[in-house]
Design a protein around this motif. Structure first.
Motif, mmCIF file in Angstrom:
data_model
loop_
_atom_site.group_PDB
_atom_site.id
_atom_site.type_symbol
_atom_site.label_atom_id
_atom_site.label_comp_id
_atom_site.label_asym_id
_atom_site.label_seq_id
_atom_site.Cartn_x
_atom_site.Cartn_y
_atom_site.Cartn_z
ATOM 1 N N ASP A 135 0.819 -1.217 0.000
ATOM 2 C CA ASP A 135 0.000 0.000 0.000
ATOM 3 C C ASP A 135 0.850 1.264 0.000
ATOM 4 O O ASP A 135 0.446 2.294 -0.529
ATOM 5 C CB ASP A 135 -0.946 0.015 1.206
ATOM 6 C CG ASP A 135 -2.063 -1.007 1.070
ATOM 7 O OD1 ASP A 135 -2.427 -1.349 -0.077
ATOM 8 O OD2 ASP A 135 -2.567 -1.467 2.104
ATOM 9 N N LYS A 144 0.715 3.367 -3.198
ATOM 10 C CA LYS A 144 0.923 2.312 -4.193
ATOM 11 C C LYS A 144 0.581 2.763 -5.616
ATOM 12 O O LYS A 144 0.966 2.091 -6.562
ATOM 13 C CB LYS A 144 0.192 1.037 -3.813
ATOM 14 C CG LYS A 144 -1.275 1.023 -4.016
ATOM 15 C CD LYS A 144 -1.786 -0.373 -3.678
ATOM 16 C CE LYS A 144 -3.279 -0.469 -3.777
ATOM 17 N NZ LYS A 144 -3.746 -1.801 -3.432
ATOM 18 N N SER A 145 -0.105 3.888 -5.778
ATOM 19 C CA SER A 145 -0.380 4.373 -7.128
ATOM 20 C C SER A 145 0.909 4.727 -7.871
ATOM 21 O O SER A 145 0.931 4.782 -9.102
ATOM 22 C CB SER A 145 -1.307 5.594 -7.079
ATOM 23 O OG SER A 145 -0.700 6.667 -6.384
ATOM 24 N N LYS A 146 1.997 4.922 -7.141
ATOM 25 C CA LYS A 146 3.307 5.219 -7.756
ATOM 26 C C LYS A 146 4.148 3.961 -7.950
ATOM 27 O O LYS A 146 5.266 4.034 -8.449
ATOM 28 C CB LYS A 146 4.088 6.231 -6.895
ATOM 29 C CG LYS A 146 3.458 7.597 -6.860
ATOM 30 C CD LYS A 146 3.560 8.249 -8.214
ATOM 31 C CE LYS A 146 3.040 9.664 -8.184
ATOM 32 N NZ LYS A 146 3.086 10.286 -9.498
#
Length: 152
Positions: A135, A144-146
């Protein structure tokens, strides 16, 4: 000056992918799309990695850990450059983890990554092998989007 060398298709794919990220950060979305198309083209036509390439990568990583970070840290301390120190700390941690991952790959081969995914943090270079990324990046603490899935 060192002699220039022709880049491999894999290297060209990586270069175009990095240029696409730079375009994204500058909100140059048409250029980003074009660089991503080039990256995909070169990736599809790249030669697969072989054991000799893996050994060369291991040697570079080991060289960075053994002698590359020391002088860089010394200079950053001398310049009182907190940003450089932070980036070097993240890089050293990511490189140490990469070294460990390369050793595991050397002993297990493709079985290490079969049936799972490989993820890379776009910010610090942390590499994760598993079904879902963490996460939060354990090194630089971004969400975690990166952490993006490696294709291929």
């Amino acid at each position: 000056m060192d002699a220039m060398k022709e880049l491999s298709r894999g290297e060209l794919s990586s270069l175009c992918s990095n240029l696409a990220k730079a375009c994204e950060k500058q909100q140059l979305f048409d250029q980003q799309k074009q660089f991503l198309e080039l990256a995909d083209y070169y990736a599809k036509h790249a030669e697969p990695a072989d054991a000799a390439n893996m050994e060369a990568i291991e040697a570079i990583v080991r060289g960075d850990l053994d002698s590359g970070f020391g002088p860089a840290f010394e200079q950053a301390h001398a310049d009182h450059d907190r940003g450089a120190l932070r980036a070097l700390t993240w890089s050293q941690k990511a490189t140490t983890l990469l070294d460990s991952l390369l050793k595991r790959y050397a002993s297990k081969g493709d079985a290490l990554i079969e049936g799972t995914s490989v993820w890379v943090c776009e910010i610090c270079g942390f590499i994760f092998v598993g079904d879902n990324p963490p996460d939060v990046c354990p090194i630089c603490k971004v969400p975690k989007s990166k952490i993006v899935k490696v294709r291929g």
